[in-house]
Design a protein around this motif. Sequence first.
Motif, mmCIF file in Angstrom:
data_model
loop_
_atom_site.group_PDB
_atom_site.id
_atom_site.type_symbol
_atom_site.label_atom_id
_atom_site.label_comp_id
_atom_site.label_asym_id
_atom_site.label_seq_id
_atom_site.Cartn_x
_atom_site.Cartn_y
_atom_site.Cartn_z
ATOM 1 N N ARG A 15 0.951 -1.254 -0.232
ATOM 2 C CA ARG A 15 0.080 -0.101 -0.001
ATOM 3 C C ARG A 15 0.629 1.169 0.098
ATOM 4 N NH1 ARG A 15 -4.479 -0.452 4.555
ATOM 5 N NH2 ARG A 15 -5.828 0.243 2.863
ATOM 6 N N LYS A 16 0.465 2.138 -0.649
ATOM 7 C CA LYS A 16 1.248 3.536 -0.737
ATOM 8 C C LYS A 16 0.666 4.294 0.628
ATOM 9 C CE LYS A 16 2.920 3.114 -4.729
ATOM 10 N NZ LYS A 16 4.389 3.250 -5.046
ATOM 11 N N CYS A 17 1.720 5.161 1.161
ATOM 12 C CA CYS A 17 1.301 6.005 2.335
ATOM 13 C C CYS A 17 0.365 7.156 1.823
ATOM 14 C CB CYS A 17 2.345 6.476 2.753
ATOM 15 S SG CYS A 17 2.144 7.533 4.363
ATOM 16 N N GLU A 18 -0.877 7.060 2.423
ATOM 17 C CA GLU A 18 -1.831 8.130 2.245
ATOM 18 C C GLU A 18 -1.501 9.398 2.612
ATOM 19 O OE1 GLU A 18 -6.322 9.050 4.089
ATOM 20 O OE2 GLU A 18 -5.519 6.746 4.013
ATOM 21 N N LEU A 19 -0.797 9.419 3.445
ATOM 22 C CA LEU A 19 -0.259 10.909 3.952
ATOM 23 C C LEU A 19 0.606 11.476 2.977
ATOM 24 C CD1 LEU A 19 -0.027 10.201 7.762
ATOM 25 C CD2 LEU A 19 -1.875 11.222 6.776
ATOM 26 N N CYS A 20 1.551 10.476 2.351
ATOM 27 C CA CYS A 20 2.485 11.120 1.543
ATOM 28 C C CYS A 20 2.066 11.562 0.178
ATOM 29 C CB CYS A 20 3.726 9.920 1.279
ATOM 30 S SG CYS A 20 4.779 9.703 2.522
ATOM 31 N N VAL A 27 -0.118 15.994 11.557
ATOM 32 C CA VAL A 27 -1.245 15.274 11.621
ATOM 33 C C VAL A 27 -1.939 15.745 13.045
ATOM 34 C CG1 VAL A 27 -2.175 12.921 12.330
ATOM 35 C CG2 VAL A 27 -0.451 13.127 10.938
ATOM 36 N N ASP A 28 -3.048 16.410 12.809
ATOM 37 C CA ASP A 28 -3.561 17.231 13.749
ATOM 38 C C ASP A 28 -4.584 16.102 14.939
ATOM 39 O OD1 ASP A 28 -4.543 19.025 15.600
ATOM 40 O OD2 ASP A 28 -6.234 19.587 14.150
ATOM 41 N N TYR A 29 -3.934 16.165 16.370
ATOM 42 C CA TYR A 29 -4.873 15.353 17.099
ATOM 43 C C TYR A 29 -6.271 15.725 17.436
ATOM 44 C CZ TYR A 29 -4.105 19.047 20.600
ATOM 45 O OH TYR A 29 -4.459 20.404 21.227
ATOM 46 N N LYS A 30 -6.690 16.997 17.067
ATOM 47 C CA LYS A 30 -8.002 17.334 17.378
ATOM 48 C C LYS A 30 -9.000 16.764 16.244
ATOM 49 C CE LYS A 30 -6.222 21.288 17.602
ATOM 50 N NZ LYS A 30 -5.837 22.888 17.508
ATOM 51 N N ASN A 31 -8.385 16.224 15.037
ATOM 52 C CA ASN A 31 -9.023 15.473 13.990
ATOM 53 C C ASN A 31 -9.330 14.149 14.267
ATOM 54 O OD1 ASN A 31 -10.436 15.059 11.648
ATOM 55 N ND2 ASN A 31 -8.595 15.773 10.341
ATOM 56 N N VAL A 32 -10.448 13.906 14.983
ATOM 57 C CA VAL A 32 -10.619 12.735 15.712
ATOM 58 C C VAL A 32 -11.185 11.728 14.491
ATOM 59 C CG1 VAL A 32 -12.055 11.180 17.240
ATOM 60 C CG2 VAL A 32 -10.997 13.752 17.830
ATOM 61 N N GLU A 33 -11.795 12.215 13.478
ATOM 62 C CA GLU A 33 -12.266 11.233 12.463
ATOM 63 C C GLU A 33 -11.244 10.855 11.813
ATOM 64 O OE1 GLU A 33 -15.091 13.475 10.099
ATOM 65 O OE2 GLU A 33 -16.524 13.876 11.883
ATOM 66 N N ILE A 45 -3.319 1.116 18.475
ATOM 67 C CA ILE A 45 -2.808 1.707 17.297
ATOM 68 C C ILE A 45 -2.713 0.696 16.350
ATOM 69 C CG2 ILE A 45 -0.922 3.289 16.387
ATOM 70 C CD1 ILE A 45 -0.778 4.527 19.203
ATOM 71 N N LYS A 46 -3.012 0.690 15.109
ATOM 72 C CA LYS A 46 -2.793 -0.201 14.123
ATOM 73 C C LYS A 46 -1.438 -0.025 13.759
ATOM 74 C CE LYS A 46 -7.314 -0.590 12.056
ATOM 75 N NZ LYS A 46 -8.098 -0.342 10.823
ATOM 76 N N PRO A 47 -0.927 -1.260 13.368
ATOM 77 C CA PRO A 47 0.646 -1.251 12.840
ATOM 78 C C PRO A 47 0.596 -0.448 11.350
ATOM 79 C CG PRO A 47 -0.190 -3.376 12.748
ATOM 80 C CD PRO A 47 -1.275 -2.844 13.456
ATOM 81 N N HIS A 57 5.325 9.155 9.078
ATOM 82 C CA HIS A 57 3.991 9.435 9.210
ATOM 83 C C HIS A 57 3.411 8.397 10.187
ATOM 84 C CE1 HIS A 57 4.022 11.559 5.132
ATOM 85 N NE2 HIS A 57 3.683 12.439 6.007
ATOM 86 N N GLN A 58 3.832 7.030 10.344
ATOM 87 C CA GLN A 58 3.374 6.281 11.378
ATOM 88 C C GLN A 58 3.783 7.045 12.804
ATOM 89 O OE1 GLN A 58 1.396 3.767 11.183
ATOM 90 N NE2 GLN A 58 1.336 3.075 13.573
ATOM 91 N N ARG A 59 4.798 7.331 12.904
ATOM 92 C CA ARG A 59 5.215 8.052 14.319
ATOM 93 C C ARG A 59 4.368 9.315 14.590
ATOM 94 N NH1 ARG A 59 10.560 6.728 12.229
ATOM 95 N NH2 ARG A 59 10.707 8.709 11.313
ATOM 96 N N LYS A 60 4.102 10.061 13.413
ATOM 97 C CA LYS A 60 3.248 11.391 13.546
ATOM 98 C C LYS A 60 1.806 10.912 14.138
ATOM 99 C CE LYS A 60 5.946 14.410 10.766
ATOM 100 N NZ LYS A 60 5.947 15.131 9.527
ATOM 101 N N VAL A 61 1.292 9.924 13.384
ATOM 102 C CA VAL A 61 0.050 9.341 13.818
ATOM 103 C C VAL A 61 -0.051 8.887 15.355
ATOM 104 C CG1 VAL A 61 -1.686 7.595 13.108
ATOM 105 C CG2 VAL A 61 -0.835 8.869 11.419
#
Length: 107
Positions: A15-20, A27-33, A45-47, A57-61
């Motif tokens: 899979r390609k990184c969706e965030l890239c 990655v905003d922590y207030k964006n709960v959705e 937290i999913k791997p 981006h996994q670290r940021k998430v």
Amino acid sequence: MANFKKVKKGRNLRRKCELCETNIEYVDYKNVEFITKFISGIGQIKPHVSTGTCARHQRKVANAIKRARFMALIPYTKDKIRVLAPAASANTAQAPAEKAKKEAVAA
């Protein structure tokens, strides 16, 4: 001895990184959705293998999820509702005693 290479069958379905792809830097922590996409049903937290995010981006998430949990925007774990049914023998033993008390108070 002959060395045989294993032949991969099928396609490489990485899979390609969706965030890239969407050029998301923060990655905003207030964006709960958005964050709940990266949390399992239990609350873990999913791997990155299942979400398809790159290491950066996994670290940021993960940090955003931890901040949202700390700010009580997301629960740490799934709520478990316990249904405690009283034992049948306890109901039959207490029921006549409670009826007698109620009748004595009413009289």
